[in-house]
Design a protein around this motif. Structure first.
Motif, PDB file in Angstrom:
ATOM      1  N   GLU A  55      89.240  69.524   1.419  1.00 23.23           N
ATOM      2  CA  GLU A  55      88.350  69.696   2.564  1.00 23.23           C
ATOM      3  C   GLU A  55      87.786  68.365   3.025  1.00 23.23           C
ATOM      4  O   GLU A  55      87.639  68.116   4.225  1.00 23.23           O
ATOM      5  CB  GLU A  55      87.216  70.649   2.187  1.00 23.23           C
ATOM      6  N   ARG A  56      87.501  67.464   2.081  1.00 20.79           N
ATOM      7  CA  ARG A  56      87.021  66.132   2.458  1.00 20.79           C
ATOM      8  C   ARG A  56      88.094  65.385   3.237  1.00 20.79           C
ATOM      9  O   ARG A  56      87.801  64.708   4.225  1.00 20.79           O
ATOM     10  CB  ARG A  56      86.626  65.346   1.208  1.00 20.79           C
ATOM     11  N   ASP A  57      89.345  65.500   2.786  1.00 19.43           N
ATOM     12  CA  ASP A  57      90.448  64.848   3.489  1.00 19.43           C
ATOM     13  C   ASP A  57      90.579  65.398   4.908  1.00 19.43           C
ATOM     14  O   ASP A  57      90.820  64.643   5.860  1.00 19.43           O
ATOM     15  CB  ASP A  57      91.758  65.058   2.732  1.00 19.43           C
ATOM     16  N   ARG A  58      90.416  66.708   5.047  1.00 19.69           N
ATOM     17  CA  ARG A  58      90.538  67.324   6.366  1.00 19.69           C
ATOM     18  C   ARG A  58      89.417  66.840   7.291  1.00 19.69           C
ATOM     19  O   ARG A  58      89.673  66.488   8.447  1.00 19.69           O
ATOM     20  CB  ARG A  58      90.485  68.847   6.238  1.00 19.69           C
ATOM     21  N   ARG A  59      88.196  66.808   6.783  1.00 19.73           N
ATOM     22  CA  ARG A  59      87.075  66.358   7.613  1.00 19.73           C
ATOM     23  C   ARG A  59      87.216  64.878   7.970  1.00 19.73           C
ATOM     24  O   ARG A  59      86.901  64.470   9.087  1.00 19.73           O
ATOM     25  CB  ARG A  59      85.741  66.598   6.891  1.00 19.73           C
ATOM     26  N   ARG A  60      87.690  64.070   7.026  1.00 17.78           N
ATOM     27  CA  ARG A  60      87.892  62.650   7.302  1.00 17.78           C
ATOM     28  C   ARG A  60      88.955  62.462   8.378  1.00 17.78           C
ATOM     29  O   ARG A  60      88.804  61.634   9.283  1.00 17.78           O
ATOM     30  CB  ARG A  60      88.296  61.917   6.019  1.00 17.78           C
ATOM     31  N   MET A  61      90.024  63.248   8.285  1.00 17.63           N
ATOM     32  CA  MET A  61      91.073  63.173   9.297  1.00 17.63           C
ATOM     33  C   MET A  61      90.527  63.532  10.675  1.00 17.63           C
ATOM     34  O   MET A  61      90.824  62.855  11.673  1.00 17.63           O
ATOM     35  CB  MET A  61      92.218  64.118   8.931  1.00 17.63           C
ATOM     36  N   GLU A  62      89.702  64.558  10.748  1.00 25.68           N
ATOM     37  CA  GLU A  62      89.111  64.960  12.024  1.00 25.68           C
ATOM     38  C   GLU A  62      88.242  63.843  12.598  1.00 25.68           C
ATOM     39  O   GLU A  62      88.289  63.567  13.796  1.00 25.68           O
ATOM     40  CB  GLU A  62      88.285  66.242  11.844  1.00 25.68           C
ATOM     41  N   ARG A  63      87.447  63.211  11.744  1.00 25.09           N
ATOM     42  CA  ARG A  63      86.586  62.106  12.214  1.00 25.09           C
ATOM     43  C   ARG A  63      87.424  60.946  12.718  1.00 25.09           C
ATOM     44  O   ARG A  63      87.149  60.375  13.774  1.00 25.09           O
ATOM     45  CB  ARG A  63      85.657  61.623  11.091  1.00 25.09           C
ATOM     46  N   HIS A  64      88.449  60.590  11.966  1.00 28.14           N
ATOM     47  CA  HIS A  64      89.270  59.445  12.348  1.00 28.14           C
ATOM     48  C   HIS A  64      90.075  59.729  13.616  1.00 28.14           C
ATOM     49  O   HIS A  64      90.279  58.817  14.434  1.00 28.14           O
ATOM     50  CB  HIS A  64      90.202  59.071  11.198  1.00 28.14           C
ATOM     51  N   LEU A  65      90.525  60.960  13.789  1.00 27.87           N
ATOM     52  CA  LEU A  65      91.233  61.306  15.018  1.00 27.87           C
ATOM     53  C   LEU A  65      90.286  61.261  16.218  1.00 27.87           C
ATOM     54  O   LEU A  65      90.661  60.798  17.300  1.00 27.87           O
ATOM     55  CB  LEU A  65      91.862  62.695  14.893  1.00 27.87           C
ATOM     56  N   ALA A  66      89.064  61.732  16.022  1.00 31.91           N
ATOM     57  CA  ALA A  66      88.092  61.730  17.121  1.00 31.91           C
ATOM     58  C   ALA A  66      87.732  60.311  17.529  1.00 31.91           C
ATOM     59  O   ALA A  66      87.651  59.991  18.721  1.00 31.91           O
ATOM     60  CB  ALA A  66      86.840  62.509  16.712  1.00 31.91           C
ATOM     61  N   ALA A 128     100.266  58.396  13.256  1.00 32.21           N
ATOM     62  CA  ALA A 128     100.905  58.437  11.938  1.00 32.21           C
ATOM     63  C   ALA A 128     100.094  57.641  10.911  1.00 32.21           C
ATOM     64  O   ALA A 128      99.976  58.042   9.747  1.00 32.21           O
ATOM     65  CB  ALA A 128     102.331  57.904  12.027  1.00 32.21           C
ATOM     66  N   LEU A 129      99.530  56.516  11.330  1.00 35.46           N
ATOM     67  CA  LEU A 129      98.720  55.722  10.412  1.00 35.46           C
ATOM     68  C   LEU A 129      97.433  56.448  10.034  1.00 35.46           C
ATOM     69  O   LEU A 129      96.999  56.399   8.877  1.00 35.46           O
ATOM     70  CB  LEU A 129      98.399  54.366  11.041  1.00 35.46           C
ATOM     71  N   ILE A 130      96.814  57.129  10.996  1.00 37.71           N
ATOM     72  CA  ILE A 130      95.621  57.918  10.676  1.00 37.71           C
ATOM     73  C   ILE A 130      95.973  59.012   9.671  1.00 37.71           C
ATOM     74  O   ILE A 130      95.227  59.274   8.716  1.00 37.71           O
ATOM     75  CB  ILE A 130      95.014  58.527  11.960  1.00 37.71           C
ATOM     76  N   GLU A 131      97.111  59.652   9.876  1.00 42.11           N
ATOM     77  CA  GLU A 131      97.548  60.688   8.936  1.00 42.11           C
ATOM     78  C   GLU A 131      97.801  60.112   7.549  1.00 42.11           C
ATOM     79  O   GLU A 131      97.724  60.835   6.550  1.00 42.11           O
ATOM     80  CB  GLU A 131      98.806  61.362   9.470  1.00 42.11           C
ATOM     81  N   ASN A 132      98.083  58.820   7.490  1.00 40.45           N
ATOM     82  CA  ASN A 132      98.303  58.156   6.197  1.00 40.45           C
ATOM     83  C   ASN A 132      97.029  57.533   5.634  1.00 40.45           C
ATOM     84  O   ASN A 132      97.080  56.785   4.654  1.00 40.45           O
ATOM     85  CB  ASN A 132      99.398  57.095   6.328  1.00 40.45           C
ATOM     86  N   GLY A 133      95.888  57.822   6.273  1.00 32.72           N
ATOM     87  CA  GLY A 133      94.609  57.414   5.709  1.00 32.72           C
ATOM     88  C   GLY A 133      93.982  56.177   6.300  1.00 32.72           C
ATOM     89  O   GLY A 133      92.927  55.728   5.819  1.00 32.72           O
ATOM     90  N   TYR A 134      94.581  55.603   7.349  1.00 33.50           N
ATOM     91  CA  TYR A 134      94.035  54.394   7.951  1.00 33.50           C
ATOM     92  C   TYR A 134      93.147  54.732   9.151  1.00 33.50           C
ATOM     93  O   TYR A 134      93.238  55.823   9.723  1.00 33.50           O
ATOM     94  CB  TYR A 134      95.159  53.460   8.393  1.00 33.50           C
ATOM     95  N   ARG A 135      92.315  53.781   9.533  1.00 30.89           N
ATOM     96  CA  ARG A 135      91.445  53.955  10.693  1.00 30.89           C
ATOM     97  C   ARG A 135      92.002  53.145  11.854  1.00 30.89           C
ATOM     98  O   ARG A 135      92.305  51.954  11.716  1.00 30.89           O
ATOM     99  CB  ARG A 135      90.007  53.538  10.370  1.00 30.89           C
ATOM    100  N   VAL A 136      92.120  53.808  12.994  1.00 30.03           N
ATOM    101  CA  VAL A 136      92.780  53.217  14.167  1.00 30.03           C
ATOM    102  C   VAL A 136      91.931  53.473  15.402  1.00 30.03           C
ATOM    103  O   VAL A 136      91.322  54.538  15.541  1.00 30.03           O
ATOM    104  CB  VAL A 136      94.188  53.846  14.363  1.00 30.03           C
TER     105      VAL A 136
END
Length: 270
Positions: A55-66, A128-136
């Motif tokens: 769940e933390r990974d999912r929320r982090r992904m949402e923040r980084h995508l936004a 793809a980089l965001i999905e791999n954990g990076y911030r863009v």
């Protein structure tokens, strides 16, 4: 040892204090399943921990995508690699792993005429980089330059540049559209210099390096900017016919007829 019933309200408060929202939601369901199936305590705890991390990974992904502000719908799956033969899909897939070049502050430069998919590819790489954990962060160059100019007027440029440091990759789209203005180009050069060999940049540009004197008013500044960008850089030259033009041709020809398509010679930015 006497069994004491668990107080759900107290447990909920404890989990709030520990900042474990997924565990707070999931524990009753997992507790029921554990009781029915006779789980050992370690399995029960591991199941809760795994779901909390997911769940933390999912929320982090949402923040980084936004915060990334990527172009909607632009993915590597929808990018037509066949129409841009000078861009290797295998090389792009290696790039989006991110581990080789982002840690070194290396850059990626996409050159080509309008309509050849530069922005699509740049945004897709960012996704793809965001999905791999990076911030863009994806931004039009002119928009970011205007914000940095305002920050300079507010005597806050250093802070604005520091905030951009949190992004592993800064994507500057339509780089060559910046006007030849001393104030604009000076903050742009400062951005490039600040990130040099520290944080990576991905730049899309319609003009080769030889035309960048239209961006930077001073030849020495142009040379210095290009030198910093190409050092440790990968360059894709997307010199093909406009995708939008080909779509228009296909529409005029109608279904079942071959579309006109031709690639131009590769032109190395001078």
């Amino acid at each position: 040892m006497k069994n004491t019933p668990t107080d759900p309200i107290r447990l909920s408060l404890l989990l709030n204090e520990l900042r474990l929202p997924a565990t707070k939601v999931n524990w009753p369901r997992f507790a029921d399943q554990a009781d029915k199936e006779g789980w050992p305590a370690a399995r029960f705890l591991a199941a809760l921990a795994e779901h909390e991390l997911a769940e933390r990974d999912r929320r982090r992904m949402e923040r980084h995508l936004a915060e990334g502000r990527l172009l909607p719908g632009k993915t590597l799956d929808t990018f037509e690699f066949d129409t841009v033969p000078m861009v290797s899909k295998a090389q792009v897939m290696a790039i989006v792993a991110g581990d080789i070049w982002l840690g070194k502050g290396a850059n990626l430069l996409l050159f080509g005429p309008p309509g050849t998919g530069k922005s699509h590819l740049a945004s897709a790489i960012g996704l793809a980089l965001i999905e791999n954990g990076y911030r863009v962060l994806f931004t039009r160059t002119t928009d970011l330059v205007q914000k940095l100019q305002q920050a300079r007027r507010d005597l806050d440029l250093e802070s604005a540049l520091a905030k951009l440091d949190k992004f592993d990759l800064l994507i500057l789209d339509d780089f060559a559209y910046v006007t030849k203005d001393q104030a604009e180009t000076s903050v742009l050069f400062e951005l490039i210099s600040t990130r040099y060999e520290r944080r990576s940049m991905l730049i899309t540009a319609n003009q080769p390096f030889g035309e960048w004197n239209k961006v930077f008013p001073d030849p020495a500044m142009t040379l210095a900017a290009v030198d910093r960008l190409v050092h440790h850089a990968t360059i894709f030259e997307m010199n093909v016919e406009s995708y939008r033009r080909r779509q228009a041709v296909e529409k005029r020809k109608g279904p079942g007829r071959p579309a006109a398509f031709a690639t131009t010679n590769n032109i190395t930015p001078d």
